[in-house]
Write a protein that holds these residues in place. Structure first.
Motif, PDB file in Angstrom:
ATOM      1  N   LEU A 143      82.273 -60.008  18.236  1.00 19.12           N
ATOM      2  CA  LEU A 143      83.114 -60.009  19.370  1.00 19.12           C
ATOM      3  C   LEU A 143      83.956 -58.649  19.392  1.00 19.12           C
ATOM      4  O   LEU A 143      84.286 -58.324  18.264  1.00 19.12           O
ATOM      5  N   THR A 144      83.927 -58.003  20.723  1.00 18.11           N
ATOM      6  CA  THR A 144      84.621 -56.856  20.537  1.00 18.11           C
ATOM      7  C   THR A 144      85.542 -56.554  21.871  1.00 18.11           C
ATOM      8  O   THR A 144      85.254 -57.343  22.819  1.00 18.11           O
ATOM      9  N   GLY A 145      86.769 -55.711  21.782  1.00 19.65           N
ATOM     10  CA  GLY A 145      87.268 -55.486  22.763  1.00 19.65           C
ATOM     11  C   GLY A 145      86.787 -54.741  23.769  1.00 19.65           C
ATOM     12  O   GLY A 145      85.912 -53.723  23.347  1.00 19.65           O
ATOM     13  N   LEU A 146      86.893 -54.754  25.139  1.00 19.63           N
ATOM     14  CA  LEU A 146      86.026 -53.583  26.033  1.00 19.63           C
ATOM     15  C   LEU A 146      87.275 -52.876  26.689  1.00 19.63           C
ATOM     16  O   LEU A 146      88.399 -53.324  27.157  1.00 19.63           O
ATOM     17  N   ASP A 147      87.126 -51.398  26.879  1.00 18.59           N
ATOM     18  CA  ASP A 147      88.085 -50.530  27.648  1.00 18.59           C
ATOM     19  C   ASP A 147      87.411 -50.522  28.985  1.00 18.59           C
ATOM     20  O   ASP A 147      86.559 -50.939  29.444  1.00 18.59           O
ATOM     21  N   ILE A 157      74.783 -51.071  27.428  1.00 16.12           N
ATOM     22  CA  ILE A 157      75.756 -50.263  26.741  1.00 16.12           C
ATOM     23  C   ILE A 157      77.178 -50.606  27.369  1.00 16.12           C
ATOM     24  O   ILE A 157      77.355 -50.863  28.442  1.00 16.12           O
ATOM     25  N   LEU A 158      77.869 -50.928  26.174  1.00 18.40           N
ATOM     26  CA  LEU A 158      79.371 -51.266  26.687  1.00 18.40           C
ATOM     27  C   LEU A 158      80.475 -50.285  26.335  1.00 18.40           C
ATOM     28  O   LEU A 158      80.384 -49.628  25.370  1.00 18.40           O
ATOM     29  N   PRO A 159      81.461 -50.247  26.950  1.00 17.38           N
ATOM     30  CA  PRO A 159      82.540 -49.351  26.981  1.00 17.38           C
ATOM     31  C   PRO A 159      83.698 -50.195  25.919  1.00 17.38           C
ATOM     32  O   PRO A 159      84.522 -50.518  26.396  1.00 17.38           O
ATOM     33  N   THR A 160      83.371 -49.879  24.479  1.00 18.52           N
ATOM     34  CA  THR A 160      84.282 -50.712  23.580  1.00 18.52           C
ATOM     35  C   THR A 160      85.414 -49.787  23.489  1.00 18.52           C
ATOM     36  O   THR A 160      85.659 -48.527  23.917  1.00 18.52           O
ATOM     37  N   LEU A 161      86.598 -50.488  22.785  1.00 18.15           N
ATOM     38  CA  LEU A 161      87.980 -49.677  22.476  1.00 18.15           C
ATOM     39  C   LEU A 161      87.600 -48.837  21.607  1.00 18.15           C
ATOM     40  O   LEU A 161      88.429 -47.678  21.602  1.00 18.15           O
ATOM     41  N   SER A 162      86.382 -48.784  21.020  1.00 21.89           N
ATOM     42  CA  SER A 162      86.445 -47.515  19.952  1.00 21.89           C
ATOM     43  C   SER A 162      84.933 -46.621  20.306  1.00 21.89           C
ATOM     44  O   SER A 162      84.500 -45.788  19.548  1.00 21.89           O
ATOM     45  N   GLY A 163      84.537 -46.648  21.512  1.00 26.41           N
ATOM     46  CA  GLY A 163      83.603 -45.807  21.949  1.00 26.41           C
ATOM     47  C   GLY A 163      82.507 -46.737  22.782  1.00 26.41           C
ATOM     48  O   GLY A 163      82.364 -47.773  22.668  1.00 26.41           O
TER      49      GLY A 163
END
Length: 139
Positions: free
Chosen positions: A41-45, A23-29
């Motif tokens: 490919l996703t940005g991580l917060d 479970i990843l903390p992405t920029l959108s949740g």
């Protein structure tokens, strides 16, 4: 079938393992990744990466500060600025850092300073949240 996970920080490979779920903390949740996930490919917060090797009741928790995740062919590559095992975090220091960064952010008025303090606050909050997760598991 498992996922191959690699967490990379600027100076080394932080973690390389086979896991069941992430479970990843992405920029959108938060976003869960299981085997056969579509390429992404996703940005991580700044936040906590949760990793399950076997059962969903036993999660490895890693605090990260921003970055990117690439999911492709049952491989997850996570590139982050910093990573820290939750078990390596000192509870008193994490709580003090959280409270002081929260107070500093609330008092800040300069826009540039607010941006810097927001980043520090997010990291302190993620480190402190590790203890909240741990307490919930004990209850």
């Amino acid at each position: 079938m498992t996922l191959e996970i690699s967490i990379l920080v600027p100076d080394r490979i932080f973690l390389k393992d086979s896991v069941k779920e992430i479970i990843l903390p992405t920029l959108s949740g938060q976003m869960g990744v299981l085997t056969n996930h579509i390429p992404l490919l996703t940005g991580l917060d700044t936040g906590i990466v949760l990793i399950s090797k076997e059962s969903s009741s036993n999660w490895l928790k890693i605090v990260i500060t921003g970055g990117f995740a690439l999911v492709n062919n049952n491989k997850v590559t996570i590139l982050v600025n910093e990573a820290e095992l939750g078990s390596d975090i000192n509870e008193q220091e994490a709580e003090q850092s959280f409270l002081s960064s929260k107070l500093a952010l609330e008092k800040a008025s300069d826009g540039r300073k607010k941006i810097e303090l927001t980043s520090q606050f997010k990291k302190a909050r993620a480190r402190f949240l590790w203890f909240i997760y741990t307490l919930k598991k004990m209850l």
